[in-house]
Design a protein around this motif. Structure first.
Motif, short mmCIF file in Angstrom:
data_model
loop_
_atom_site.label_atom_id
_atom_site.label_comp_id
_atom_site.label_asym_id
_atom_site.label_seq_id
_atom_site.Cartn_x
_atom_site.Cartn_y
_atom_site.Cartn_z
N UNK A 1 16.50 12.68 -2.83
CA UNK A 1 15.87 11.39 -2.54
C UNK A 1 14.66 11.56 -1.64
N UNK A 2 13.57 10.92 -2.06
CA UNK A 2 12.33 10.90 -1.28
C UNK A 2 12.05 9.44 -0.88
N UNK A 3 11.79 9.23 0.39
CA UNK A 3 11.55 7.89 0.91
C UNK A 3 10.10 7.71 1.30
N UNK A 4 9.48 6.67 0.75
CA UNK A 4 8.12 6.30 1.12
C UNK A 4 8.23 5.20 2.18
N UNK A 5 7.75 5.48 3.37
CA UNK A 5 7.97 4.63 4.54
C UNK A 5 6.63 4.07 5.03
N UNK A 6 6.65 2.81 5.48
CA UNK A 6 5.44 2.20 6.02
C UNK A 6 5.72 1.28 7.19
N UNK A 7 4.74 1.22 8.13
CA UNK A 7 4.88 0.33 9.29
C UNK A 7 3.50 -0.21 9.64
N UNK A 8 3.38 -1.54 9.64
CA UNK A 8 2.10 -2.20 9.87
C UNK A 8 2.11 -2.89 11.24
N UNK A 9 1.22 -2.49 12.17
CA UNK A 9 1.19 -3.14 13.49
C UNK A 9 0.99 -4.65 13.43
N UNK A 10 0.36 -5.15 12.38
CA UNK A 10 0.17 -6.59 12.25
C UNK A 10 1.48 -7.33 12.08
N UNK A 11 2.53 -6.63 11.70
CA UNK A 11 3.84 -7.23 11.52
C UNK A 11 4.75 -6.99 12.73
N UNK B 1 0.13 -9.13 2.30
CA UNK B 1 -0.56 -10.40 2.12
C UNK B 1 -1.37 -10.80 3.35
N UNK B 2 -1.18 -10.10 4.47
CA UNK B 2 -1.94 -10.42 5.68
C UNK B 2 -2.91 -9.31 6.05
N UNK B 3 -2.98 -8.27 5.19
CA UNK B 3 -3.87 -7.16 5.48
C UNK B 3 -3.22 -6.12 6.39
N UNK B 4 -3.89 -4.98 6.53
CA UNK B 4 -3.34 -3.90 7.36
C UNK B 4 -4.34 -3.51 8.45
N UNK B 5 -3.81 -2.90 9.47
CA UNK B 5 -4.61 -2.31 10.52
C UNK B 5 -3.79 -1.19 11.14
N UNK B 6 -4.31 0.03 11.02
CA UNK B 6 -3.60 1.21 11.53
C UNK B 6 -2.19 1.30 10.92
N UNK B 7 -2.15 1.15 9.61
CA UNK B 7 -0.87 1.26 8.90
C UNK B 7 -0.38 2.71 8.95
N UNK B 8 0.81 2.89 9.48
CA UNK B 8 1.42 4.23 9.51
C UNK B 8 2.33 4.37 8.31
N UNK B 9 2.21 5.51 7.60
CA UNK B 9 3.10 5.78 6.49
C UNK B 9 3.52 7.25 6.50
N UNK B 10 4.63 7.52 5.84
CA UNK B 10 5.06 8.90 5.66
C UNK B 10 5.98 9.00 4.45
N UNK B 11 6.15 10.23 4.01
CA UNK B 11 7.13 10.58 2.99
C UNK B 11 8.21 11.43 3.66
N UNK B 12 9.49 11.13 3.35
CA UNK B 12 10.60 11.89 3.91
C UNK B 12 11.53 12.34 2.79
N UNK B 13 12.13 13.51 3.00
CA UNK B 13 13.06 14.07 2.02
C UNK B 13 14.45 14.13 2.64
N UNK B 14 15.44 13.60 1.90
CA UNK B 14 16.82 13.58 2.37
C UNK B 14 17.47 14.91 2.02
N UNK B 15 17.56 15.81 2.99
CA UNK B 15 18.14 17.13 2.81
C UNK B 15 19.58 17.12 3.31
#
Length: 231
Positions: free
Chosen positions: A130-140, A63-77
């Motif tokens: 299990x696959x995890x979709x992860x995100x991190x927004x510097x604005x937060x 709701x506040x927008x993104x800037x340089x949003x980092x994301x990844x997919x991880x697999x629980x092995x």
């Protein structure tokens, strides 16, 4: 009326702009708590046949927008998180350059409508988990958000037995049809009875008129003859 402070020093509020800045800072500290959200959709579980190709969905919303949003997919092995892919999205609508760390994986989101989904080609039983979709927004202030999607790989999809559901549906349908038939029969019976009652009333009125005529009562033809005059 003057307020006197006893035993304590009166509070100092400072200039108005300082109070406004403090309130604004508090609001900024509370707002980002729900600013970014990662979602894999309403269905977080999928069964797929060995050797098929499946898509693991994931979208983000802010709701506040993104800037340089980092994301990844991880697999629980078996308890160890292995990175599947990752990237940084500079701003809204920008197509990220995604780095892939696992075979038979393709990024298909292209950031269209905040979509960062991936495709798994020719899956094997080892791909299940299990696959995890992860995100991190510097604005937060770099708060983390994630969503989990579970993939189950099977030899063949189970055929769902709908026998019980069919029986229940048939029974319910039959009961509804029986009820409707009963209501129609009831209405028809009431209609016939009302018609018979009207006919009986008409018969009674006609019969009463005939009796009066035969008995020479008032209003009958016998009374209509004039009385002969005496000479």
């Amino acid at each position: 009326m003057e307020v006197q402070w006893v035993g304590v020093n009166p509070p100092r509020l400072g200039p108005p702009h300082q109070a406004i800045s403090v309130i604004f800072s508090i609001l900024l500290g509370m707002w980002p708590s729900q600013a970014l959200e990662m979602s894999v959709g309403k269905t977080t579980h999928m069964e797929a046949v060995n050797g098929s190709t499946v898509m693991l969905p994931c979208t983000y919303a802010s709701c506040i927008g993104i800037k340089n949003l980092y994301f990844n997919w991880q697999f629980n092995d078996n308890g160890t998180m292995q990175k599947v892919c990752d990237s940084v999205i500079a701003s809204e609508g920008v197509v990220p350059q995604v780095k892939i760390y696992r075979e038979r994986v393709e990024f298909v989101g292209m950031n269209d409508n905040n979509n960062i989904s991936i495709l798994l080609w020719n899956i094997t039983f080892e791909d299940g988990g299990e696959y995890t979709c992860f995100g991190r927004n510097p604005k937060e202030k770099f708060k983390n958000h994630s969503a989990v999607f579970t993939l189950v790989v099977v030899d063949e999809l189970k055929v769902v037995d709908n026998t019980v559901a069919t029986i229940i549906a048939s029974a319910v349908g039959g009961a509804i049809a029986l009820l409707m038939g009963f209501m129609l029969l009831k209405n028809f019976t009431l209609f016939v009875l009302s018609k018979l009652e009207e006919k009986n009333k008409e018969c009674l009125v006609t019969s009463s008129g005939i009796d009066n005529t035969e008995n020479g009562l008032s209003g009958s033809k016998a009374d209509s003859k004039p009385t002969p005059k005496k000479k």
